[in-house]
Every structure is written in C-alpha cells, then in structure tokens.
Write an enzyme that holds these catalytic residues in place. Structure first.
Site, PDB file in Angstrom:
ATOM      1  N   GLU A 309       0.802  -1.229   0.000  1.00 29.23           N
ATOM      2  CA  GLU A 309       0.000   0.000   0.000  1.00 29.23           C
ATOM      3  C   GLU A 309       0.836   1.281   0.000  1.00 29.23           C
ATOM      4  OE1 GLU A 309      -4.120  -1.507   2.073  1.00 29.23           O
ATOM      5  OE2 GLU A 309      -2.633  -0.570   3.382  1.00 29.23           O
ATOM      6  N   ALA A 310       1.791   1.387  -0.888  1.00 26.08           N
ATOM      7  CA  ALA A 310       2.546   2.632  -1.049  1.00 26.08           C
ATOM      8  C   ALA A 310       1.728   3.571  -1.937  1.00 26.08           C
ATOM      9  CB  ALA A 310       3.923   2.352  -1.636  1.00 26.08           C
TER      10      ALA A 310
END
Length: 544
Positions: A309-310
């Site tokens: 989840e960057a």
C-alpha cells in the site's frame, strides 16, 4: 475414551490402545537427557496453566510423562510429510513429527527433535481432563506431523500496543495450537514500536500522528532491545519463530514525521500518503541501519520489509525502492518476506517470500468508500483504487519470479473481521457492531472454517506455497480483551487447516474446540467471543 477427544489441530493418526492413564498429586515429567530439562520446564508450565497442577521435572526415572529424544525411524514414513517453507530454515521433514503413547502407567512422547517432543506434549496436554482426585488421559497411540511448515499469526502491535507480558500470552496460545511463526508488525504510519539505536525520534509519541501515543495507556509505548529479545527468547522456547516487520516505503508517516528528510522534496499526493523517497540522500542509509539492527536482534532466519500500500508513490520510484531494500535485507544474511505488492518491483528472487493478502470478495470498492467518507478524502480514494487494480497480478508475478508464496488472503485469514453470528452473551452482541473492520463482510466461524490450503482461490496453480498465516489488524482494537474477542474462537480453526492434512468437518471440529473455553480462561483470554454457532449445546460456557 470419549468418541471425540478435544484435540485441535486433529492428529494424522489416533488409535485407542489401552485403559486410561490416571494422574494424582503432582505430575512427574521425565526427560531423556539433561539437555532437555529446559523443555521439560516449558511443558510443566503448559500443564500448570491448563490444568492447575504443579508438575515436577527430572532426568529419566519413573515419570507420568516421559519425553524421549530418539533419532531412529519411528514409522513416520506413513504420515503425510509437511509441504512449504520451513520457518526455521531446516530441511528435516520429520522434525515436528512425534509419537505419543499413553498407557495405564505412563505416557511417552518420542521424536527426533525437541520441537517434535513439544508438539507431542501439547497433544498430551489437550487430552488431559479433570476427574477428581486428579487428571485422566485416554489410552491412545498418536502418530502425527504437520501438513504445512509455516503456520503463523501476524500481530499488529502498532495500532494497539501490547506489552511484553501480553505478547507472551499470544505466544502461549500459538504454542497450544502448534503454530510456529509470530509475525510482529512493528511499524506503520500510526507509530514506531521498536527502538533503533541513534534514532530516538522514531519512538517518541510526539512524532506519531493523532493520539496513538496516549490511547494505548500509560508507560512506555515501544519495545526496547531487551523487550524484543525477551519476546524472541520466550517464543523460541515454545518453538515459535519471531519474524519482525519494518513496513516500507508506505505506511511510514511516523518515520517521516520523526525524520522529514526521508520523504524527499516532493509534495505527497495527499497529506496522509507520505512515503520514503529513494531519491533522498538519507533514505538508504536509514533503511540499511534499521534493517541491519533488527536483523541483528533476530536469531530467526527471516526479515519482513513490508512493501504494501505505497499509495500515491510513482511506480518507478516504488520499484526502485523495493529492489534496493530487498538487496539491503538480503545483505543482513536473512531471507526476505514482503507483502505481495513487492512483486511489482520485478526484483523478487526464488529464496524470497511474497505474502498474498488481497482476498477474493474483499476487493476495494471506491463507490462504497465515497459514500461513507468525507469529501476531502475522495482524492485519496481514487489513488487507493488505482493501486488495487493491479492487485490481482501481484501474486502471479511473484510465482513467475519463482518466489515462495505465503497465503494470508483476507477472505479467510484476516481475523479483524466482524462476526456474522450472535454471541451467547448479550453484551458481546453490542460489541460485535464496533470491534472489527466495518469494510469486511461479516462471516460466521463456520464460514471461516470452510477452506483448505490447496483450494485457496488467491493462490495461483504452480505456486511454491510457503504455508499460511492469519493476521489480526488492530484499528478497532482498544484493549487486550478486544484482541481476545477477535482471535478466539477463530484462530484454532486456522491451526487445524494448517496442521491437519486430512479434511475435517465442521461438526467434528466444533465438538472438539467447544471444550476449549476453560483453557482460554486459564491462559488469560477471558474476553473470547461466545459464538452461538460454536458454543451452543452441548457446550455452554458457565460464563455465557
């Protein structure tokens, strides 16, 4: 013998052979050599916790339970041998296999390793029942071993900090059900929970967003080096390997607030979406220092670098960061674990482990998110949706790279899911409307038992399956009782699927695990959920 011994996970082979063993007074535990005395004390502690007894431990001699290390063939070739990746990085297929023989006069566990002896001892502990004036175990012969080598739980200690004594209770629970991995999620945007030498700002709650520093109670809200070593040693004595996770390059709001230079010069796509910038001069020195220190504190062979989840990070920068972080982690001498998005870097290698977490049926729904979120969050929702569009390709890319896959799809492994069935306690029915993630579809304990490792839709054909790992995220958890509420009674079902190679039916499992509530009370897990589909007749807790 009862037609259904209350064993979870259920062993591969169990045969009635004799009259029951009756124990009165203080049970005597015998070990076959001085080297096993520490193991004997751990087993004594388990029996004391579960059955309110005070065992003695001795080398050899007459004993009620004898633990015998024997490297000779014990007939284990007839068992299903474990598949997947060994979290202790050893190749011996029979290391966790054991034989348990209970006769009228004594019980004996025989195995080729101390770990196998401990697995057999936990089976013996579960077979004991209280029948005054002492304890009784049925006369049986058990031959057993695991279906999968990696059987884990990921514990989020960021959103809710659990002090050392509470983490030890988690380890006790894992050991009882033959789990062998505790994955500690130590860092995230909300807080940084492990001290790092020379970087005190990381663990200063004043640098953590929101009120994370205050809502978790009084006192220090992170683990010192000595705390971490204590957890690792306690787990190792119970044959649970600790896998530490430092989540990067996203989920790093706490780190970049502590050291703003790590975020680089660019404005983030959204104020809540800060990440470590690989173009910043300080970034890779920070990554190398942190991973090197955590690796040095961790005797186990694995190091988890996050990678999930960057959101809002340009794909080329994400790929560059993950590729370099994989190199730095490998340079510590550890094998690297990362969430499934790391496959997008195209830098995974066959010895790496990609943890699959995006579960079928739990896909991100941007329209639903817009309906429930304030307007200022709508741009963030669009960014998140763009990342999830790629999610279905992550695990196949990891498989194509030859990496191991660790199965943790949210569909069955995320235990921060709300209960669909009612509790036998009225106060818990109100609680289940607020404890657990509202974005996940509620499911019953029976529904969460309806899977097998070989049938997980999220794991592609041909994957090198490392094993399975449950996860408990703590955004909605405000106390240890909340943790108990979400973990139990669901965690033992995952243990059974990971350990037991033969298919077991819900009704059979329910009859067995329904008797475990008093043990959970004794282990300090009184807040467990009294699921009506599990604890209805014939098992009705006195506390229900």
């Amino acid at each position: 013998m009862s037609p259904t011994p209350p064993l979870v996970p259920y062993p591969q082979r169990l045969t009635p052979v004799a009259a029951p063993l009756r124990l009165e007074g203080r049970p005597r535990i015998g070990v076959s050599s001085v080297d096993l005395l520490e193991l004997g004390e751990v087993v004594a502690g388990l029996l004391a916790l579960l059955h309110d007894v005070k065992p003695t431990v001795q080398v050899a001699g007459e004993a009620d339970l004898l633990l015998v290390l024997d490297h000779e063939d014990r007939g284990f070739e007839g068992l299903v041998m474990p598949g997947g990746l060994d979290p202790l990085d050893q190749e011996a297929e029979t290391r966790e296999c054991y034989e348990l023989a209970i006769g009228e006069r004594s019980a004996t566990v025989t195995a080729s390793s101390a770990e196998g002896l401990f697995r057999g001892a936990t089976t013996f502990a579960q077979l004991l029942t209280r029948q005054e004036p002492g304890l009784v175990a049925p006369g049986v012969r058990v031959l057993d071993g695991p279906a999968l080598r990696w059987r884990g739980l990921s514990l989020d200690v960021v959103r809710r900090f659990f002090p050392v004594d509470q983490v030890k209770k988690v380890v006790d629970l894992l050991a009882l059900y033959k789990f062998n991995v505790l994955h500690l999620h130590l860092t995230d945007s909300q807080a940084w929970r492990l001290e790092i030498s020379g970087r005190p700002e990381l663990t200063d709650p004043r640098n953590w967003p929101g009120d994370e520093g205050s809502r978790n109670g009084e006192g220090r809200q992170f683990y010192t080096h000595d705390d971490f070593r204590e957890i690792v040693a306690y787990a190792a004595a119970r044959f649970v390997t600790v896998v530490p996770e430092i989540d990067m390059p996203g989920h790093t709001q706490a780190a970049v607030r502590a050291y703003p230079e790590l975020a680089g010069a660019d404005e983030p796509a959204h104020p809540l979406l800060r990440h470590l910038d690989p173009r910043a001069e300080a970034t890779y020195a920070f990554v190398a220092d942190v991973l090197g220190e955590v690796a040095a504190l961790t005797p186990g062979p694995f190091l988890h670098i996050g990678g999930d989840e960057a959101f809002g990070m340009p794909p080329e920068l994400y790929a560059q960061f993950v590729a370099r972080s994989l190199e730095l982690a490998r340079a510590t001498g550890k094998r690297v674990v990362a969430w499934q998005e790391a496959a997008r870097s195209l830098a995974l290698q066959p010895e790496d482990v990609a943890q699959c977490w995006v579960g079928e049926g739990d896909a991100f729904d941007p329209e639903a998110a817009r309906m429930s979120a304030p307007a200022e969050y709508h741009p963030l929702i669009d960014i998140v949706a763009g990342s999830f569009e790629h999610a279905s390709r992550d695990t196949p890319q990891a498989v194509a790279a030859g990496a191991y896959v660790l199965a943790s799809p949210s569909s069955v492994f995320y235990l921060d899911r709300r209960y669909a069935e009612e509790s036998m306690r009225a106060d818990q029915n109100e609680r289940r409307t607020r404890v657990g993630m509202a974005s996940y579809t509620p499911r019953t304990c029976k529904e969460l038992f309806g899977w097998r490792p070989s049938e997980l839709a999220e794991i592609p054909a041909g994957a090198r399956l490392a094993g399975v790992e449950a996860a408990i995220w703590c955004e909605s958890v405000t106390s240890f009782d909340d943790l108990a509420f979400l973990l139990l009674p669901r965690l033992p079902g995952i243990a059974e699927k990971a350990w037991t190679p033969q298919a077991t039916e819900w009704a059979h499992y329910r009859d067995r695990v329904g008797a475990h509530g008093p043990w959970w009370d004794r282990l300090g897990w009184e807040g467990y959920y009294r699921s009506a589909v599990l604890f209805g007749p014939p098992y009705s807790s006195s506390k229900a």
